[in-house]
Design a protein around this motif. Structure first.
Motif, short mmCIF file in Angstrom:
data_model
loop_
_atom_site.label_atom_id
_atom_site.label_comp_id
_atom_site.label_asym_id
_atom_site.label_seq_id
_atom_site.Cartn_x
_atom_site.Cartn_y
_atom_site.Cartn_z
N ARG A 1 0.80 -1.30 0.06
CA ARG A 1 -0.10 0.08 -0.20
C ARG A 1 0.97 1.29 0.10
O ARG A 1 0.72 2.28 -0.80
CB ARG A 1 -1.02 -0.05 1.06
CG ARG A 1 -1.94 -0.64 1.12
CD ARG A 1 -3.09 -0.73 0.10
NE ARG A 1 -3.32 0.42 -0.52
CZ ARG A 1 -3.48 0.82 -1.89
NH1 ARG A 1 -3.46 0.00 -2.68
NH2 ARG A 1 -3.75 2.04 -2.01
N GLN A 2 2.03 1.32 0.86
CA GLN A 2 2.91 2.40 0.69
C GLN A 2 3.46 2.68 -0.58
O GLN A 2 3.52 3.67 -1.05
CB GLN A 2 3.82 2.14 1.75
CG GLN A 2 3.63 2.35 3.39
CD GLN A 2 4.76 2.59 4.19
OE1 GLN A 2 5.85 1.68 3.97
NE2 GLN A 2 4.83 3.43 5.01
N ILE A 3 3.93 1.55 -1.15
CA ILE A 3 4.65 1.64 -2.59
C ILE A 3 3.39 2.11 -3.70
O ILE A 3 3.45 2.93 -4.37
CB ILE A 3 4.97 0.38 -2.94
CG1 ILE A 3 6.42 -0.09 -2.03
CG2 ILE A 3 5.47 0.35 -4.59
CD1 ILE A 3 6.70 -1.53 -2.31
N GLU B 1 11.60 1.92 -2.70
CA GLU B 1 10.93 1.44 -1.80
C GLU B 1 10.59 -0.19 -2.32
O GLU B 1 10.59 -1.12 -1.55
CB GLU B 1 9.60 1.96 -1.47
CG GLU B 1 9.71 2.99 -0.49
CD GLU B 1 10.27 2.86 0.76
OE1 GLU B 1 9.85 1.85 1.47
OE2 GLU B 1 11.15 3.79 1.30
N LEU B 2 10.21 -0.32 -3.40
CA LEU B 2 10.11 -1.46 -4.17
C LEU B 2 11.23 -2.30 -4.16
O LEU B 2 11.20 -3.38 -4.04
CB LEU B 2 9.65 -1.26 -5.59
CG LEU B 2 8.81 -2.48 -6.29
CD1 LEU B 2 7.64 -3.11 -5.30
CD2 LEU B 2 8.06 -2.06 -7.69
N GLY C 1 2.91 9.97 -8.10
CA GLY C 1 3.82 10.51 -9.13
C GLY C 1 5.42 10.31 -8.47
O GLY C 1 5.97 10.92 -9.51
N ASP C 2 5.74 10.15 -7.30
CA ASP C 2 6.91 9.97 -7.04
C ASP C 2 7.71 8.75 -7.30
O ASP C 2 7.65 7.49 -6.25
CB ASP C 2 7.20 10.18 -5.26
CG ASP C 2 8.52 10.29 -4.95
OD1 ASP C 2 9.46 10.11 -5.77
OD2 ASP C 2 8.50 10.70 -3.79
N HIS C 3 7.73 8.53 -8.51
CA HIS C 3 8.31 7.14 -8.94
C HIS C 3 9.62 6.76 -8.64
O HIS C 3 9.88 5.76 -8.49
CB HIS C 3 8.29 7.05 -10.55
CG HIS C 3 6.69 7.07 -11.19
ND1 HIS C 3 6.61 6.86 -12.38
CD2 HIS C 3 5.69 7.53 -10.52
CE1 HIS C 3 5.18 6.93 -12.40
NE2 HIS C 3 4.47 7.21 -11.43
N ALA C 4 10.53 7.72 -8.33
CA ALA C 4 11.89 7.23 -7.93
C ALA C 4 11.81 6.78 -6.37
O ALA C 4 12.59 5.97 -6.15
CB ALA C 4 12.78 8.82 -7.95
#
Length: 193
Positions: free
Chosen positions: A105-107, A122-123, A114-117
């Motif tokens: 859920r956090q990811i 996190e992933l 929009g914070d893909h970086a």
């Protein structure tokens, strides 16, 4: 009343998603304080007040439930309170760092914002612990592709293929990526698989 509870039990046992019917059956039971297994279906309908009311009763019955806490997080997300949802997920992960659903859920929230970086970071952290989650590898590949990081995306797809070698779709995606990177020989081998 018992017929409604019985039908709700049957719906739950069948694992069907029938939110309209569940909501119709559960609302009168909730008003009488008899609700037991209505689940999280009011969230599907956007009825956050009803969902919160059901969760409040579930919280009284199961005060330490991680599932109930996660549903509170989903309500906060739906109401546009991401900070509160993030705080709940952080607390859940502090209590149990292997809580897969809270981590995902956090990811998902990072990706949605929009914070893909940050989502990629996190992933990667998540996959350090849960390396057998091929869906997470696919998501990471997708995020890398969005950042034009083709070599990293290829590595992720290789991990997916190791875990799901019989799925031709993953071989095809990997072949297309190799072709895009200019590795024509490797791409041809993958296309032939």
């Amino acid at each position: 009343m018992s017929a409604a509870l019985e039908l709700l039990g049957e719906i739950r046992q069948s694992s069907e998603r029938r939110p309209f019917e569940v909501l119709k059956l559960a609302e009168p039971l909730l008003n009488k304080g008899t609700i037991r297994q209505a689940g999280d279906d009011p969230l599907d309908e956007g009825q956050f007040a009803l969902a919160k009311s059901i969760l409040d009763q579930l919280y009284k019955q199961f005060p330490g439930s991680q599932r109930v806490k996660r549903l509170y997080g989903l309500i906060n997300e739906g109401l546009g309170h991401p900070e509160e949802a993030q705080q709940l997920y952080k607390e859940m992960l502090a209590a149990d760092e292997t809580n897969v659903l809270a981590a995902k859920r956090q990811i998902a929230m990072l990706k949605a914002s929009g914070d893909h970086a940050m989502a990629i970071g996190e992933l990667n952290t998540y996959l350090d612990t849960h390396s057998n989650d091929f869906e997470a590898w696919l998501e990471l590949a997708h995020l890398y592709l969005g950042q034009h990081m083709y070599a990293q995306a290829a590595f992720c797809l290789e991990e997916v293929i190791l875990q799901q070698p019989a799925n031709h779709y993953f071989h095809l995606k990997y072949a297309e990526l190799l072709y895009s990177m200019g590795s024509l020989g490797k791409a041809l081998k993958e296309f032939l698989r």
